[in-house]
Design a protein around this motif. Structure first.
Motif, PDB file in Angstrom:
ATOM      1  N   CYS A 124       0.863  -1.259   0.054  1.00  0.00           N
ATOM      2  CA  CYS A 124      -0.045  -0.051   0.054  1.00  0.00           C
ATOM      3  C   CYS A 124       1.072   1.274   0.069  1.00  0.00           C
ATOM      4  N   ILE A 125       0.113   2.371  -0.482  1.00  0.00           N
ATOM      5  CA  ILE A 125       0.849   3.724  -0.466  1.00  0.00           C
ATOM      6  C   ILE A 125       1.968   3.966   0.853  1.00  0.00           C
ATOM      7  N   ASP A 126       3.339   4.728   0.320  1.00  0.00           N
ATOM      8  CA  ASP A 126       4.240   4.589   1.438  1.00  0.00           C
ATOM      9  C   ASP A 126       4.119   6.123   1.867  1.00  0.00           C
ATOM     10  N   PRO A 127       3.663   6.286   3.141  1.00  0.00           N
ATOM     11  CA  PRO A 127       3.757   7.775   3.696  1.00  0.00           C
ATOM     12  C   PRO A 127       4.808   8.538   3.419  1.00  0.00           C
ATOM     13  N   ALA A 128       6.004   7.615   3.291  1.00  0.00           N
ATOM     14  CA  ALA A 128       7.238   8.726   3.293  1.00  0.00           C
ATOM     15  C   ALA A 128       7.129   9.329   1.709  1.00  0.00           C
ATOM     16  N   SER A 129       6.848   8.539   0.802  1.00  0.00           N
ATOM     17  CA  SER A 129       6.711   8.830  -0.328  1.00  0.00           C
ATOM     18  C   SER A 129       5.615   9.976  -0.755  1.00  0.00           C
ATOM     19  N   VAL A 130       4.450   9.726   0.189  1.00  0.00           N
ATOM     20  CA  VAL A 130       3.470  10.848   0.212  1.00  0.00           C
ATOM     21  C   VAL A 130       4.058  12.190   0.609  1.00  0.00           C
ATOM     22  N   ALA A 132       6.979  13.153   0.694  1.00  0.00           N
ATOM     23  CA  ALA A 132       7.954  13.889  -0.373  1.00  0.00           C
ATOM     24  C   ALA A 132       7.274  14.544  -1.767  1.00  0.00           C
ATOM     25  N   ALA A 133       6.209  14.089  -1.773  1.00  0.00           N
ATOM     26  CA  ALA A 133       5.372  14.503  -3.254  1.00  0.00           C
ATOM     27  C   ALA A 133       4.504  15.881  -2.711  1.00  0.00           C
ATOM     28  N   ILE A 134       4.433  16.166  -1.565  1.00  0.00           N
ATOM     29  CA  ILE A 134       3.524  17.390  -1.204  1.00  0.00           C
ATOM     30  C   ILE A 134       4.387  18.499  -1.667  1.00  0.00           C
ATOM     31  N   THR A 135       3.159  19.559  -2.478  1.00  0.00           N
ATOM     32  CA  THR A 135       3.641  20.693  -2.760  1.00  0.00           C
ATOM     33  C   THR A 135       2.431  21.648  -2.291  1.00  0.00           C
ATOM     34  N   GLU A 136       2.497  23.038  -2.664  1.00  0.00           N
ATOM     35  CA  GLU A 136       1.661  24.052  -2.264  1.00  0.00           C
ATOM     36  C   GLU A 136       0.341  23.568  -3.137  1.00  0.00           C
ATOM     37  N   ARG A 137       0.322  22.845  -4.047  1.00  0.00           N
ATOM     38  CA  ARG A 137      -1.273  22.594  -5.038  1.00  0.00           C
ATOM     39  C   ARG A 137      -1.822  21.401  -4.520  1.00  0.00           C
ATOM     40  N   THR A 138      -1.220  20.355  -3.523  1.00  0.00           N
ATOM     41  CA  THR A 138      -1.630  18.991  -3.382  1.00  0.00           C
ATOM     42  C   THR A 138      -3.030  19.541  -2.476  1.00  0.00           C
ATOM     43  N   LYS A 139      -3.930  18.737  -2.741  1.00  0.00           N
ATOM     44  CA  LYS A 139      -5.381  19.062  -2.259  1.00  0.00           C
ATOM     45  C   LYS A 139      -5.733  17.666  -1.551  1.00  0.00           C
ATOM     46  N   ALA A 140      -5.649  16.585  -2.104  1.00  0.00           N
ATOM     47  CA  ALA A 140      -6.006  15.432  -1.633  1.00  0.00           C
ATOM     48  C   ALA A 140      -5.121  14.245  -1.724  1.00  0.00           C
ATOM     49  N   ILE A 141      -5.095  13.269  -0.982  1.00  0.00           N
ATOM     50  CA  ILE A 141      -4.498  11.823  -0.931  1.00  0.00           C
ATOM     51  C   ILE A 141      -5.378  10.715  -1.114  1.00  0.00           C
ATOM     52  N   ILE A 142      -5.200   9.886  -1.838  1.00  0.00           N
ATOM     53  CA  ILE A 142      -6.077   8.429  -2.093  1.00  0.00           C
ATOM     54  C   ILE A 142      -5.093   7.509  -1.697  1.00  0.00           C
ATOM     55  N   GLY A 143      -5.387   6.854  -0.495  1.00  0.00           N
ATOM     56  CA  GLY A 143      -4.892   5.601  -0.124  1.00  0.00           C
ATOM     57  C   GLY A 143      -5.842   4.399  -0.365  1.00  0.00           C
ATOM     58  N   VAL A 144      -5.094   3.445  -1.103  1.00  0.00           N
ATOM     59  CA  VAL A 144      -5.858   2.269  -1.530  1.00  0.00           C
ATOM     60  C   VAL A 144      -5.150   0.944  -0.631  1.00  0.00           C
ATOM     61  N   ASP A 145      -6.428   0.126  -0.002  1.00  0.00           N
ATOM     62  CA  ASP A 145      -6.026  -1.014   0.694  1.00  0.00           C
ATOM     63  C   ASP A 145      -6.103  -1.952  -0.383  1.00  0.00           C
ATOM     64  N   LEU A 146      -4.772  -2.363  -0.798  1.00  0.00           N
ATOM     65  CA  LEU A 146      -4.437  -3.122  -1.977  1.00  0.00           C
ATOM     66  C   LEU A 146      -4.427  -4.703  -1.592  1.00  0.00           C
ATOM     67  N   TYR A 147      -5.402  -5.538  -2.301  1.00  0.00           N
ATOM     68  CA  TYR A 147      -5.744  -6.830  -2.375  1.00  0.00           C
ATOM     69  C   TYR A 147      -6.217  -7.395  -1.027  1.00  0.00           C
ATOM     70  N   GLY A 148      -6.676  -6.299  -0.016  1.00  0.00           N
ATOM     71  CA  GLY A 148      -7.055  -6.573   1.172  1.00  0.00           C
ATOM     72  C   GLY A 148      -6.106  -6.266   2.292  1.00  0.00           C
ATOM     73  N   SER A 149      -5.011  -5.619   1.851  1.00  0.00           N
ATOM     74  CA  SER A 149      -3.949  -5.226   3.172  1.00  0.00           C
ATOM     75  C   SER A 149      -4.173  -3.880   3.333  1.00  0.00           C
ATOM     76  N   MET A 150      -4.258  -3.542   4.425  1.00  0.00           N
ATOM     77  CA  MET A 150      -4.477  -2.103   5.020  1.00  0.00           C
ATOM     78  C   MET A 150      -3.289  -1.114   4.773  1.00  0.00           C
ATOM     79  N   ALA A 151      -3.553   0.091   4.532  1.00  0.00           N
ATOM     80  CA  ALA A 151      -2.529   1.180   4.290  1.00  0.00           C
ATOM     81  C   ALA A 151      -2.229   1.745   5.836  1.00  0.00           C
ATOM     82  N   ASP A 152      -1.112   2.395   5.938  1.00  0.00           N
ATOM     83  CA  ASP A 152      -0.776   3.188   6.993  1.00  0.00           C
ATOM     84  C   ASP A 152      -1.508   4.035   7.522  1.00  0.00           C
ATOM     85  N   TRP A 153      -2.758   4.076   7.794  1.00  0.00           N
ATOM     86  CA  TRP A 153      -3.950   5.030   8.302  1.00  0.00           C
ATOM     87  C   TRP A 153      -3.241   5.789   9.168  1.00  0.00           C
ATOM     88  N   ALA A 154      -2.619   5.733  10.339  1.00  0.00           N
ATOM     89  CA  ALA A 154      -2.454   6.540  11.406  1.00  0.00           C
ATOM     90  C   ALA A 154      -1.644   7.838  10.783  1.00  0.00           C
TER      91      ALA A 154
END
Ligand SMILES: *Cc1c(COP(=O)(O)O)cnc(C)c1O
Length: 390
Positions: A124-130, A132-154
């Motif tokens: 699932c999406i790596d918060p460290a990579s998220v 690093a990708a943030i800019t002043e234009r970032t408005k939203a994040i879509i996390g996906v729980d892939l194949y039943g696994s849970m992303a790092d929601w905290a």
């Protein structure tokens, strides 16, 4: 028998008598009865009765305030973005490795997807990579729980709150999974589900959007009905919206499925345990993870063979296909697809995503539908052992 040893030593290829499908539903008389009842009764003032019952049961199961039945999960993501005010000029951070439906709606609303890497254990999406990708234009994040696994929601929640971002949970593949005691879909500002025929709970086609946020809920209800605020009887549309509704027949089918959800999730977990037991002792393969504090509902049993086996996912799929077993490739990085080749978010323009690339090259989904039996799982895993040995 030739004595050069080649044909003599060649492994025998055993082909399944009937093709083994990769996914499939579990339908009982309850689903048939409810759909039949809907065909007779879900008209006039009662046209929404089955939708309302399905939505109520679904919201209770997930543990959220609102649930809205929709024609598909793609619509639920589209509505989440539109209701959250995401539009042209905005950036939305998404995992590079997911089904394209997680990301296509970002383009529908005129925003730009920004791809982040996935984690090696949960996929699932790596918060460290998220971060690093943030800019002043970032408005939203879509996390996906892939194949039943849970992303790092905290961690995703911390990042979203620190930057004032909308957080969307794509739980299309994780109905019944849990994170820190909460059900998948309850961890974002909106949670979205798919009831496509391959999914854990199905209505043939269908989707659901859930939220605890009253404002987002009202926006979704208005936007999904051509700009008619809830309760409008005068047909005085307040804006140009969309038409995203689930039919009563699908809702009746879905109500029966959600009444059986505990049985469905238990069977998914059982199918995974058959695979895990049958594959014990096979070196150099990784299966779906279930880190402490999470429950995995194992939508698709997924195997990642070590690169040292020298077989990429397409070669592995072909070997299974020759034996009449249907599999699916692990999703390819979206930034590598022809669909994105001419777009600025194509991989040619993006920093590398080493984890996603490594996993997506070798992984496949094994047959995981409700038609699977211990015998079929044994056949599939015997086949996998044989392919990997050869
Ligand atoms: C299936 C799926 C969707 C899309 O669902 P539809 O109902 O087909 O629109 C979205 N995201 C993920 C991760 C999916 O697996």
């Amino acid at each position: 028998m030739s004595d050069d040893g080649k044909t003599f030593g060649a492994p025998v290829v055993i082909v399944a008598k009937e093709p083994i499908a990769v996914a499939g539903p579990w339908v009982t008389e309850r689903e048939i009865q409810y759909v039949t009842e809907a065909a007779r009764t879900a008209w006039f003032k009662d046209h929404y009765v089955f939708n309302a019952r399905f939505e109520k049961a679904f919201a209770e199961y997930i543990g959220v305030k609102h649930a809205v039945s929709l024609p598909h999960c793609t619509a639920a993501i589209h509505l989440s973005l539109a209701a959250g005010g995401v539009g042209p000029g905005d950036e939305v951070i998404v995992p590079d490795v997911t089904w394209i439906a997680s990301v296509a709606p970002v383009i529908y609303v005129g925003a730009k997807p920004v791809f982040a890497d996935i984690k090696r254990d949960t996929w699932c999406i790596d918060p460290a990579s998220v971060k690093a990708a943030i800019t002043e234009r970032t408005k939203a994040i879509i996390g996906v729980d892939l194949y039943g696994s849970m992303a790092d929601w905290a961690e995703l929640r911390r990042i979203a709150d620190a930057h004032g971002l909308l957080l969307i949970e794509d739980a299309a593949e994780s109905l019944g999974s849990e994170y820190a005691g909460r059900k998948a879909g309850a961890l974002g500002d909106t949670g979205v589900f798919s009831f496509h025929g391959s999914k854990t709970v199905t209505t043939g086609e269908g989707g659901m959007l859930v939220t605890d946020d009253d404002h987002l809920h009202t926006r979704v209800m208005t936007l999904r009905d051509h700009g008619r605020p809830p309760g409008d009887k005068l047909f005085l549309n307040t804006e140009v919206g969309f038409k995203y509704k689930m039919s009563a027949f699908q809702a009746a089918f879905g109500l029966a499925q959600i009444e059986r959800v505990e049985e469905l999730i238990a069977r998914k977990r059982e199918i995974f345990s058959w695979y895990r037991n049958a594959l014990e002792g096979v070196n150099g393969i990784t299966l779906n993870a279930e880190p402490t504090g999470t429950v995995n509902s194992y939508w698709m049993v997924t195997v990642i063979p070590d690169p040292t086996y020298g077989m990429d996912k397409f070669a592995l799929m072909e070997a299974f296909r020759e034996r009449n077993i249907d599999t699916r490739p692990f999703f390819s990085p979206l930034s590598s697809l022809p669909a994105f080749a001419d777009r600025p978010e194509s991989s040619a323009h993006m920093p590398e995503h080493p984890a996603g690339e490594a996993i997506a090259k070798f992984g496949i989904n094994l047959p995981s539908g409700y038609h699977m039996t211990p015998e079929l799982v044994q056949f599939v895993t015997d086949t996998l052992r044989q392919i990997l040995k050869a």
